[in-house]
Write an enzyme that holds these catalytic residues in place. Structure first.
Site, PDB file in Angstrom:
ATOM      1  N   ASP A 227      -9.693   2.927   8.917  1.00 35.11           N
ATOM      2  CA  ASP A 227     -10.369   3.016  10.041  1.00 35.11           C
ATOM      3  C   ASP A 227      -9.808   4.277  10.776  1.00 35.11           C
ATOM      4  OD1 ASP A 227      -7.751   2.487  10.825  1.00 35.11           O
ATOM      5  OD2 ASP A 227      -7.945   0.760  12.116  1.00 35.11           O
TER       6      ASP A 227
ATOM      7  N   CYS B  66      -4.972   1.750   7.786  1.00 35.48           N
ATOM      8  CA  CYS B  66      -5.150   1.386   9.248  1.00 35.48           C
ATOM      9  C   CYS B  66      -3.873   1.956   9.840  1.00 35.48           C
ATOM     10  CB  CYS B  66      -5.846  -0.050   9.586  1.00 35.48           C
ATOM     11  SG  CYS B  66      -4.342  -1.143   9.465  1.00 35.48           S
TER      12      CYS B  66
ATOM     13  N   THR C 210      -1.182   0.448  11.097  1.00 39.71           N
ATOM     14  CA  THR C 210       0.017  -0.201  10.665  1.00 39.71           C
ATOM     15  C   THR C 210      -0.132  -0.623   9.420  1.00 39.71           C
ATOM     16  OG1 THR C 210      -1.030  -2.492  11.453  1.00 39.71           O
ATOM     17  CG2 THR C 210       0.446  -1.328  12.985  1.00 39.71           C
TER      18      THR C 210
ATOM     19  N   HIS D 137       5.014  -6.813 -10.644  1.00 36.09           N
ATOM     20  CA  HIS D 137       5.289  -8.008 -10.424  1.00 36.09           C
ATOM     21  C   HIS D 137       3.857  -8.639  -9.723  1.00 36.09           C
ATOM     22  CE1 HIS D 137       9.670  -8.632 -10.575  1.00 36.09           C
ATOM     23  NE2 HIS D 137       9.267  -7.853 -11.559  1.00 36.09           N
TER      24      HIS D 137
ATOM     25  N   HIS E 236       4.849 -13.031 -14.703  1.00 29.96           N
ATOM     26  CA  HIS E 236       4.064 -12.798 -13.530  1.00 29.96           C
ATOM     27  C   HIS E 236       2.509 -13.042 -13.563  1.00 29.96           C
ATOM     28  CE1 HIS E 236       7.988 -11.103 -12.369  1.00 29.96           C
ATOM     29  NE2 HIS E 236       7.874 -10.383 -13.430  1.00 29.96           N
TER      30      HIS E 236
HETATM   31  C1  RB5 Z   1      -6.383   0.459  15.668  1.00 25.44           C
HETATM   32  O1  RB5 Z   1      -5.996   0.804  16.755  1.00 25.44           O
HETATM   33  C2  RB5 Z   1      -5.334  -0.332  14.997  1.00 25.44           C
HETATM   34  O2  RB5 Z   1      -5.334  -1.621  15.780  1.00 25.44           O
HETATM   35  C3  RB5 Z   1      -5.704  -0.575  13.464  1.00 25.44           C
HETATM   36  O3  RB5 Z   1      -5.786   0.716  13.070  1.00 25.44           O
HETATM   37  C4  RB5 Z   1      -4.347  -1.328  12.957  1.00 25.44           C
HETATM   38  O4  RB5 Z   1      -3.365  -0.919  13.117  1.00 25.44           O
HETATM   39  C5  RB5 Z   1      -4.701  -2.873  13.100  1.00 25.44           C
HETATM   40  O5  RB5 Z   1      -4.001  -3.627  12.270  1.00 25.44           O
END
Ligand code: RB5
Length: 149
Positions: free
Chosen positions: A8, A63, A65, A96, A131
């Site tokens: 994203d 993304c 996080t 694993h 595994h």
């Molecule tokens: C986008 O702002 C953010 O929420 C997305 O990239 C991600 O971190 C969601 O888990």
């Protein structure tokens, strides 16, 4: 080697950096292609469905996080997506868990550190044995889920 890659807007910069850094890998880049706000599930699913269909063996999704991307990816049958924050996790997710998708947080990790994670993930292989039995049990959970829906 061909790897699907998607992100994203929160993972866009790291996705671009990975593509530029690993020039020996052929990336199937499903987008997003700029920093305009978008929904990670749209791009994660594009990568994961290609894996599900057998068009690709592996994917990398990014993304902000890595959390949303990993939740979304693991909803797709046959996907074993691993959110990795260091090289050890990357290695173990292959050895694993036979992870077929590496998930990274573009707003969490320094670029150079992410490259090391990608490198270790690519260089590590599934160990099979006990595994495989555990992976088979994950597959059984997917089947049970389908039957109860
Ligand atoms: C986008 O702002 C953010 O929420 C997305 O990239 C991600 O971190 C969601 O888990």
């Amino acid at each position: 080697m061909k790897i699907g890659i998607g992100s994203d807007h929160g993972g866009f910069a790291l996705k671009k950096a990975i593509i530029n850094r690993f020039t020996d890998i052929h990336f199937d880049d499903v987008g997003t292609y700029d920093e305009e706000s978008c929904d990670y599930s749209d791009y994660v699913s594009k990568v994961c469905y290609k894996i599900q269909k057998g068009e690709l063996e592996y994917g990398i999704v990014v993304c902000g996080t890595g959390i949303g991307a990993s939740i979304a990816a693991n909803k797709i049958k046959g996907i074993r997506a691993a959110l990795c924050c260091n090289e050890f996790m990357a290695e173990m997710s292959r050895r694993h868990n036979n992870a077929n998708v590496l998930v990274l947080g573009g707003r969490v990790l320094a670029e150079e550190f992410s490259f090391k994670i990608v490198e270790r993930w690519i260089d590590s292989s599934f160990e099979q044995g006990r595994h495989q039995r555990r992976i088979d049990k994950i597959h059984e959970l997917e089947i049970a889920q389908n039957n109860s829906a």
